[in-house]
Motif scaffolding. Structure first.
Motif, mmCIF file in Angstrom:
data_model
loop_
_atom_site.group_PDB
_atom_site.id
_atom_site.type_symbol
_atom_site.label_atom_id
_atom_site.label_comp_id
_atom_site.label_asym_id
_atom_site.label_seq_id
_atom_site.Cartn_x
_atom_site.Cartn_y
_atom_site.Cartn_z
ATOM 1 N N ASP A 105 55.658 66.266 26.416
ATOM 2 C CA ASP A 105 56.545 67.372 26.050
ATOM 3 C C ASP A 105 57.898 66.834 25.592
ATOM 4 O O ASP A 105 58.485 65.937 26.227
ATOM 5 C CB ASP A 105 56.773 68.309 27.233
ATOM 6 N N LEU A 106 58.407 67.400 24.502
ATOM 7 C CA LEU A 106 59.752 67.114 24.016
ATOM 8 C C LEU A 106 60.671 68.196 24.572
ATOM 9 O O LEU A 106 60.505 69.378 24.269
ATOM 10 C CB LEU A 106 59.772 67.110 22.490
ATOM 11 N N VAL A 107 61.624 67.801 25.395
ATOM 12 C CA VAL A 107 62.443 68.743 26.156
ATOM 13 C C VAL A 107 63.913 68.601 25.766
ATOM 14 O O VAL A 107 64.454 67.487 25.731
ATOM 15 C CB VAL A 107 62.299 68.490 27.676
ATOM 16 N N SER A 108 64.562 69.729 25.474
ATOM 17 C CA SER A 108 66.004 69.758 25.267
ATOM 18 C C SER A 108 66.637 70.584 26.376
ATOM 19 O O SER A 108 66.179 71.699 26.655
ATOM 20 C CB SER A 108 66.351 70.371 23.906
ATOM 21 N N SER A 165 64.475 74.015 26.466
ATOM 22 C CA SER A 165 63.638 74.323 25.305
ATOM 23 C C SER A 165 62.615 73.205 25.130
ATOM 24 O O SER A 165 62.987 72.027 25.142
ATOM 25 C CB SER A 165 64.516 74.463 24.055
ATOM 26 N N VAL A 166 61.347 73.582 24.968
ATOM 27 C CA VAL A 166 60.251 72.610 24.983
ATOM 28 C C VAL A 166 59.470 72.668 23.671
ATOM 29 O O VAL A 166 59.076 73.746 23.216
ATOM 30 C CB VAL A 166 59.307 72.871 26.176
ATOM 31 N N ASN A 167 59.275 71.508 23.054
ATOM 32 C CA ASN A 167 58.424 71.326 21.869
ATOM 33 C C ASN A 167 58.919 72.127 20.673
ATOM 34 O O ASN A 167 59.878 71.714 20.027
ATOM 35 C CB ASN A 167 56.968 71.614 22.216
ATOM 36 N N CYS A 171 64.555 69.492 18.110
ATOM 37 C CA CYS A 171 65.396 68.661 18.962
ATOM 38 C C CYS A 171 66.846 69.122 18.862
ATOM 39 O O CYS A 171 67.280 69.624 17.817
ATOM 40 C CB CYS A 171 65.278 67.202 18.531
ATOM 41 N N HIS A 172 67.606 68.916 19.936
ATOM 42 C CA HIS A 172 68.979 69.417 20.033
ATOM 43 C C HIS A 172 69.809 68.424 20.838
ATOM 44 O O HIS A 172 69.437 68.048 21.946
ATOM 45 C CB HIS A 172 68.932 70.777 20.738
ATOM 46 N N TRP A 173 70.933 68.003 20.278
ATOM 47 C CA TRP A 173 71.914 67.194 20.990
ATOM 48 C C TRP A 173 73.292 67.809 20.795
ATOM 49 O O TRP A 173 73.588 68.365 19.717
ATOM 50 C CB TRP A 173 71.935 65.755 20.477
ATOM 51 N N GLU A 174 74.164 67.692 21.818
ATOM 52 C CA GLU A 174 75.485 68.329 21.744
ATOM 53 C C GLU A 174 76.479 67.599 22.631
ATOM 54 O O GLU A 174 76.143 67.131 23.717
ATOM 55 C CB GLU A 174 75.367 69.782 22.198
ATOM 56 N N HIS A 175 77.732 67.537 22.164
ATOM 57 C CA HIS A 175 78.848 67.084 22.994
ATOM 58 C C HIS A 175 80.068 67.948 22.705
ATOM 59 O O HIS A 175 80.235 68.479 21.595
ATOM 60 C CB HIS A 175 79.221 65.633 22.698
ATOM 61 N N ASP A 201 80.428 71.835 27.519
ATOM 62 C CA ASP A 201 79.110 72.226 27.015
ATOM 63 C C ASP A 201 78.469 71.019 26.344
ATOM 64 O O ASP A 201 79.101 70.359 25.512
ATOM 65 C CB ASP A 201 79.297 73.372 26.012
ATOM 66 N N SER A 202 77.235 70.711 26.725
ATOM 67 C CA SER A 202 76.548 69.557 26.149
ATOM 68 C C SER A 202 75.048 69.775 26.232
ATOM 69 O O SER A 202 74.570 70.608 27.007
ATOM 70 C CB SER A 202 76.942 68.287 26.915
ATOM 71 N N ALA A 203 74.310 69.028 25.423
ATOM 72 C CA ALA A 203 72.848 69.083 25.442
ATOM 73 C C ALA A 203 72.294 67.709 25.129
ATOM 74 O O ALA A 203 72.914 66.920 24.405
ATOM 75 C CB ALA A 203 72.326 70.103 24.421
ATOM 76 N N LEU A 204 71.128 67.438 25.691
ATOM 77 C CA LEU A 204 70.408 66.208 25.371
ATOM 78 C C LEU A 204 68.918 66.503 25.304
ATOM 79 O O LEU A 204 68.455 67.540 25.764
ATOM 80 C CB LEU A 204 70.715 65.097 26.377
ATOM 81 N N SER A 205 68.187 65.578 24.708
ATOM 82 C CA SER A 205 66.746 65.722 24.563
ATOM 83 C C SER A 205 66.047 64.465 25.070
ATOM 84 O O SER A 205 66.599 63.366 25.005
ATOM 85 C CB SER A 205 66.367 65.980 23.099
ATOM 86 N N PHE A 206 64.835 64.644 25.568
ATOM 87 C CA PHE A 206 64.035 63.526 26.079
ATOM 88 C C PHE A 206 62.570 63.951 26.080
ATOM 89 O O PHE A 206 62.248 65.138 25.957
ATOM 90 C CB PHE A 206 64.486 63.120 27.482
#
Length: 278
Positions: free
Chosen positions: A98-101, A79-81, A240-244, A114-119
């Motif tokens: 670009d802000l990328v998740s 997912s972008v921006n 933005c999205h973060w997950e652990h 299942d996890s997610a990060l953004s950069f």
């Protein structure tokens, strides 16, 4: 089962740790590889190779089949921006700023991680950097609030409380939540990113949760694109999205999708680190 929630044995949690490490290592590789000029599809193809090399399969590919929706066609959600979650990888070319998740799930011997990060690609804008950091730190506040004998609402309140203490106001996406995880990727209970302490299901030994705050630089309203998957901010603001994935053990908390099991972050927040040994 406890109140309709799947409770895992220590042996099952150890298998979930294996899946979690596949997720952690793949996400780190994708983050390190991402650069301007690559497409989101390029990153997804890389993830497919890494899955195969690690002997795992995808939690995401063909998700939704048989439920009246288009099956998800990729192994990652990128997912972008202004896209919040569930972005379908394809021909979109990543550009500086670009802000990328990236959200990613893996299955090992029938058990999910299942996890997610953004950069940010290239040099981040100050507000994007702060958005990502607040989202990441709110996730850890939520994880650290999970204690035996507590309630799901304790996690929700910790996330919301941290976000609300920030000098800037952020939108907390309410329509999408964290969730239980184990023999299926999405299970009971829901784990909202807002709420009150002492409410919701009891936290017990063997419960595994995916905790995943989603924040925006604007409002919380969302819209789903015509592809039936990609969720965007209705006001066009960045997201933005973060997950652990975290397990509640008899010893404390074990973050199954963190390379170190979450030891550094949990210790800094005064929470009990509780690995089972892997």
């Amino acid at each position: 089962m406890a109140g309709g929630i799947e409770v895992k044995t220590p042996e099952q949690i150890l298998v979930m740790r294996r899946a979690g490490l596949v997720v952690a290592r793949t996400l780190a590789a994708l983050r390190d590889a991402a650069r301007a000029g690559l497409t989101t599809g390029d990153l997804d193809r890389m993830a497919r190779v890494l899955l195969a090399e690690q002997g795992a399969t995808s939690s995401f590919l063909n998700y939704g089949a048989g439920y009246g929706v288009q099956p998800f066609p990729a192994v990652t959600c990128i997912s972008v921006n202004d896209e919040i979650v569930h972005g379908i990888p394809g021909e979109r070319v990543l550009a500086d700023g670009d802000l990328v998740s990236v959200d990613f799930g893996a299955i090992v011997d029938g058990w999910h991680g299942d996890s997610a990060l953004s950069f940010v690609i290239g040099e981040p804008r100050a507000d994007d950097r702060e958005l990502s950091e607040v989202t990441r730190r709110s996730m850890w506040r939520g994880i650290a609030a999970a204690r035996l004998g507590g309630r799901i609402g304790d996690i929700s309140a910790a996330i919301e409380g941290f976000v609300r203490t920030q000098p800037r106001r952020y939108g907390i996406v309410r329509e999408f939540t964290g969730h239980g995880i184990g023999s299926a990727m999405h299970q009971a209970p829901d784990v909202p990113n807002h709420g009150r302490r002492g409410r919701g299901p009891l936290l017990v030994q063997g419960m595994c949760l995916a905790i995943e705050p989603m924040l925006t630089l604007g409002g919380e309203a969302t819209a789903t694109l015509e592809d039936d998957w990609t969720v965007v901010t209705r006001d066009g603001s960045r997201a933005c999205h973060w997950e652990h994935t975290v397990a509640i053990t008899r010893r404390g908390l074990w973050v199954l999708t963190a390379e170190d099991g979450g030891e550094a972050e949990l210790t800094a927040l005064g929470a009990r680190f509780g690995p089972l040994g892997d």
